[in-house]
Design a protein around this motif. Structure first.
Motif, short mmCIF file in Angstrom:
data_model
loop_
_atom_site.label_atom_id
_atom_site.label_comp_id
_atom_site.label_asym_id
_atom_site.label_seq_id
_atom_site.Cartn_x
_atom_site.Cartn_y
_atom_site.Cartn_z
N ALA A 112 0.90 -1.33 0.32
CA ALA A 112 0.16 -0.06 -0.15
C ALA A 112 0.55 0.94 -0.01
CB ALA A 112 -0.66 0.06 1.33
N ALA A 113 0.28 2.43 -0.75
CA ALA A 113 1.18 3.55 -0.76
C ALA A 113 0.16 3.87 -1.55
CB ALA A 113 2.60 3.59 -1.77
N ALA A 114 0.47 5.61 -1.25
CA ALA A 114 -0.05 7.20 -1.78
C ALA A 114 0.09 7.10 -2.99
CB ALA A 114 0.29 8.28 -0.26
N ILE A 115 -0.79 7.72 -3.72
CA ILE A 115 -1.25 8.82 -4.51
C ILE A 115 -1.69 10.11 -4.18
CG2 ILE A 115 -1.87 9.05 -7.07
CD1 ILE A 115 -1.34 5.71 -7.12
N ALA A 116 -1.07 11.26 -4.82
CA ALA A 116 -1.87 11.85 -3.50
C ALA A 116 -2.68 12.34 -5.18
CB ALA A 116 -0.23 13.27 -3.77
N PRO A 117 -4.12 12.47 -5.39
CA PRO A 117 -4.31 12.98 -6.31
C PRO A 117 -3.60 14.83 -7.18
CG PRO A 117 -5.97 12.99 -4.31
CD PRO A 117 -4.75 12.93 -4.31
N MET A 141 10.45 1.58 2.88
CA MET A 141 11.25 1.57 2.11
C MET A 141 12.15 2.93 1.43
SD MET A 141 10.44 -1.89 1.31
CE MET A 141 10.34 -1.75 -0.71
N ARG A 142 13.75 2.33 0.49
CA ARG A 142 13.66 3.54 0.71
C ARG A 142 14.72 3.52 -1.04
NH1 ARG A 142 19.32 4.04 4.10
NH2 ARG A 142 20.32 2.14 3.68
N LEU A 143 14.66 4.14 -1.74
CA LEU A 143 15.40 4.44 -3.36
C LEU A 143 16.93 3.64 -3.61
CD1 LEU A 143 15.25 4.45 -6.36
CD2 LEU A 143 15.77 7.05 -6.08
N TYR A 144 17.68 2.37 -3.58
CA TYR A 144 18.68 2.17 -3.61
C TYR A 144 19.52 2.68 -4.80
CZ TYR A 144 19.19 -2.46 -5.35
OH TYR A 144 19.19 -4.05 -6.39
N HIS A 166 12.74 12.56 -7.25
CA HIS A 166 13.60 12.83 -5.93
C HIS A 166 13.01 11.78 -5.54
CE1 HIS A 166 14.45 14.81 -2.25
NE2 HIS A 166 15.77 15.25 -2.80
N ASN A 167 13.55 10.64 -5.02
CA ASN A 167 14.41 9.50 -4.14
C ASN A 167 13.15 8.67 -4.52
OD1 ASN A 167 16.39 10.41 -2.74
ND2 ASN A 167 15.69 11.55 -1.33
N SER A 168 12.28 8.09 -3.52
CA SER A 168 10.62 7.40 -4.07
C SER A 168 9.86 8.44 -4.62
CB SER A 168 10.22 6.69 -2.92
OG SER A 168 10.48 7.15 -1.89
N GLN A 169 9.94 10.00 -4.46
CA GLN A 169 8.87 10.23 -4.68
C GLN A 169 8.78 11.24 -6.02
OE1 GLN A 169 6.60 11.19 -2.01
NE2 GLN A 169 6.88 10.20 -1.28
N VAL A 170 7.50 10.87 -6.73
CA VAL A 170 7.53 10.60 -8.22
C VAL A 170 6.40 12.30 -8.76
CG1 VAL A 170 7.41 9.89 -10.83
CG2 VAL A 170 8.31 8.81 -8.70
N ALA A 171 6.50 13.10 -9.42
CA ALA A 171 6.26 13.64 -10.00
C ALA A 171 5.47 13.57 -11.68
CB ALA A 171 5.96 15.31 -9.25
N VAL A 172 4.58 13.48 -12.57
CA VAL A 172 3.85 13.42 -13.60
C VAL A 172 3.38 14.94 -14.03
CG1 VAL A 172 2.98 11.35 -14.95
CG2 VAL A 172 3.28 10.74 -13.06
N ALA A 173 3.49 14.37 -15.08
CA ALA A 173 2.53 15.90 -15.87
C ALA A 173 2.91 15.82 -17.07
CB ALA A 173 4.14 17.22 -15.75
N THR A 176 3.82 7.98 -4.43
CA THR A 176 5.16 7.80 -4.23
C THR A 176 5.20 6.14 -4.59
OG1 THR A 176 4.71 8.78 -2.30
CG2 THR A 176 5.60 6.99 -1.95
N VAL A 177 6.55 5.28 -5.15
CA VAL A 177 6.57 4.66 -5.60
C VAL A 177 6.97 3.49 -4.16
CG1 VAL A 177 8.28 2.60 -6.94
CG2 VAL A 177 7.24 5.66 -8.01
N SER A 178 6.35 2.71 -4.18
CA SER A 178 6.65 1.43 -2.92
C SER A 178 7.48 -0.18 -3.67
CB SER A 178 5.78 1.69 -2.36
OG SER A 178 4.79 1.23 -3.00
N GLN A 179 7.25 -0.39 -4.87
CA GLN A 179 8.02 -1.85 -5.06
C GLN A 179 8.54 -1.01 -6.79
OE1 GLN A 179 5.96 -4.11 -6.88
NE2 GLN A 179 3.75 -2.75 -6.27
#
Length: 663
Positions: free
Chosen positions: A329-334, A387-390, A511-518, A585-588
């Motif tokens: 489970a992870a958060a997607i900001a609408p 989790m963290r991006l490696y 930015h690390n596991s955070q992603v913005a899409v446009a 938020t990427v969780s896997q």
């Protein structure tokens, strides 16, 4: 010595590459099991012999492996497979399993199983295909889609009158879990993570009578991405299924070797498991979730009272074959209210990041279209390890295509990674900017427009992105600035109608596991995870606009202007542009694919996931080569337009020191 299938030169047995031609030698394993043998059995009791089975002598006449081989040491029934070690031909075929190291003499070709499925009649349903898989290979077939790479991929399977032969990848060179335990390279939270994966695997393997696969220490392997995998499936002895206390004894051995700090709760769990107090694997999962929460934040989970009852079990969903995920489970900001004025808002796709918080209208056809088939994953207890991006890798390429005179696509891909080594381990901070534009307009206008957009956005984020991921307002301002630059050039050159230049845009900021899409227009973003491929953007075009208004898709796309864009950068002023912007938020482990319609047309990616995208999830696979293969694929099947692709690979691991860093 064995013969290279590429150049026919002889090689020493230990070679991984041919000493003459240098090509990789694809190693596989052939698992030979007697049908109805006493040592290993399948839960699928009856199934007809595979329609492509090879005839062979009766097992009563078989004394050694030689009986299953041609004079060239190839396996009868599938002669593309050659015995790697000739001395194996003398192995006796007893009542137990026989494992042979083999080479694929046609490594560039699809596996026999894939070839069979591609050539199967259109009216052959899934049940009929299942029945054509030999019974002892059926569990591999049934599990591979949901559990790869945990369970090896089935390459081929056939059976003789008395033997079933299953061909899978060779994992003997992979590290065993015991190697890591013996070397003391395991942190408490990481061990909890692996225990959780193992108990989830126990539940999944139970219907196939294959829990024994977990109890053989040498059979538990770890891949490059720290995923616990099986070397092969080991079926339970007849009438003696293993018990959870047996699994507890294995875990107890590991804990004794590791002598981990902060392991009291884990010790108690394993003690209860060995004693038979815990007879339900879902209760074990719940206990592991609590232990993980405690290790992540010791203050958040109070110790259980002495008379506290065990937590209630969580019933697994029927027929669930869900892969054991670290975090489900992870958060997607609408998108904010301001961005929903675009014709096609970005979908919150449950296949990429499962979002229980996302409220969807059940009557909304767009939401229903992307509902995950794996939604029953949420019925299993989940362990929310931090989790963290490696690792963050990218590759991009563009091509003019086979019919266009010049290339109107432009792209930019840039990744920055900072590594800091300290006693707690290597800390990685990563960020990336990925921009893809597909231009349009007469007199080379499309090429100019796409280049203006890419340059404008690159320069903008160089100035305004200094720290964390920019918010929606900052991103929108950058897109509108690019639109204004193209619009101003249209005005200065007095372009009108179809001569006005413009471009689509799909952009990803990491930015690390955070992603913005446009995105603006019909250039797309796809996401690939263990759950499969999902389209993460919805095209800004007339047909999709009509669907959003409630029109049936068949009617919407019957319009002659169905594929005409409703949004593009450049032709119109900023007041008429509404980019779709969403935060994820990427969780896997995730593969992001940005592409122009030269690659996405005709559902090309959707129909080539296994051959061209899934392999790119592996760390060792070269992304540059993978993107080149995608371009070639598009030229072979589309080729009518320019082709551009950017592939971004995000690899995550449990953040084992998160608790210490927050103290």
């Amino acid at each position: 010595m064995f013969v290279c299938p590429h150049c026919q030169s002889e090689n020493p047995l230990q070679n991984r590459f041919c000493q003459k031609c240098g090509k990789a030698l694809r190693e596989l394993q052939a698992i030979v099991l007697p049908i109805d043998g006493p040592s290993e059995c399948s839960s699928q009791e009856t199934a007809p012999v595979n329609s492509i089975d090879a005839a062979s002598p009766s097992a009563t006449a078989v004394a050694t492996v030689t009986t299953l081989l041609t004079p060239q040491n190839r396996l009868k029934g599938q002669e593309r497979y050659q015995l790697r070690q000739p001395t194996d031909a003398d192995k006796p075929l007893s009542g137990a399993v026989t494992i042979l190291s083999i080479l694929d003499c046609e490594p560039a070709a699809d596996s026999p199983l894939v070839e069979f499925l591609e050539n199967a009649p259109d009216d052959l349903d899934q049940a009929a295909i299942d029945q054509m898989i030999p019974p002892l290979a059926f569990p591999y077939w049934e599990l591979q889609e949901s559990l790869y790479p945990v369970v090896p991929e089935l390459q081929a399977a056939w059976q003789t009158e008395d033997y079933a032969i299953t061909v899978i990848e060779d994992r003997t060179t992979w590290r065993t879990l015991m190697d890591l335990v013996s070397a003391g390279l395991v942190e408490p939270l990481e061990l909890v993570h692996w225990f959780y994966e193992i108990i989830a695997l126990w539940i999944i393997l139970s219907p196939f009578a294959a829990e024994t696969s977990i109890l053989e220490p040498d059979n538990l392997r770890v891949d490059d991405d720290q995923i616990v995998c099986l070397q092969r499936l080991i079926f339970n002895p007849d009438d003696t299924p293993p018990t959870l206390p047996t699994l507890g004894q294995l875990w107890q051995t590991w804990l004794a070797q590791l002598a981990l700090p902060q392991s009291e709760r884990l010790d108690d769990l394993v003690t209860d498991l060995v004693a038979g107090v815990l007879d339900d694997p879902t209760i074990v999962q719940n206990r592991l979730v609590e232990i993980a929460d405690h290790l992540s934040d010791p203050a958040a989970v109070p110790p259980p009272a002495a008379d506290e009852a065990a937590p209630p079990p969580v019933e697994p969903a029927e027929d669930s074959l869900a892969a054991p995920e670290v975090l489900l489970a992870a958060a997607i900001a609408p998108a904010s209210e301001a961005t929903t004025i675009a014709d096609s808002p970005l979908l919150g796709v449950e296949d990429l990041l499962l979002v229980p918080e996302l409220e969807a209208d059940p009557n909304d056809s767009l939401t229903a279209e992307v509902t995950s088939d794996d939604s029953n994953l949420g019925d299993l207890p989940t362990m929310a390890l931090p989790m963290r991006l490696y690792r963050l890798d990218e590759a991009g390429r563009t091509h003019v295509g086979r019919q266009r005179a010049h290339n109107e696509d432009s792209f930019f891909a840039h990744t920055e990674i900072q590594r800091v080594n300290n006693p707690a381990g290597t800390q990685i901070t990563a960020r990336g900017l990925y921009i893809l534009c597909d231009g349009m307009g007469g007199h080379s206008g499309g090429e100019v427009a796409s280049q203006i957009a890419v340059t404008s956005l690159k320069e903008y984020f160089d100035e305004y992105w200094q720290g964390d991921l920019p918010d929606e307002d900052v991103i929108r301002t950058g897109i509108l600035q690019a639109n204004q630059a193209i619009f101003d050039q249209n005005e200065s050159e007095e372009r009108a109608g179809n001569a006005r230049m413009g471009t689509t845009l799909v952009m990803v900021l990491v930015h690390n596991s955070q992603v913005a899409v446009a995105h603006v227009g019909d250039s797309r973003l796809y996401g690939l995870t263990r759950q499969g491929l999902s389209q993460l953007t919805v095209d800004h075009e007339v047909g999709q606009r009509e669907i959003n208004r409630g029109v049936e898709p068949a009617i919407a796309y019957a319009r002659p202007d169905a594929y005409q864009l409703t949004q593009a950068l450049g032709p119109r002023s900023n007041q008429e542009i509404a980019p779709t912007i969403t935060s994820l938020t990427v969780s896997q482990d995730t593969l992001l694919v940005l592409c122009s319609d030269g690659l996405s047309d005709n559902e090309l990616l959707e129909s080539h996931v296994e051959s061209h995208l899934t392999p790119l999830m592996r760390t060792k696979v070269n992304l540059e080569d993978g993107v080149a293969d995608l371009i070639d694929l598009a030229n072979d099947h589309n080729g009518h337009d320019n082709i551009t692709a950017i592939v971004v690979r995000m690899k995550l691991r449990p953040h084992l020191n998160a608790a210490n860093e927050t103290d």
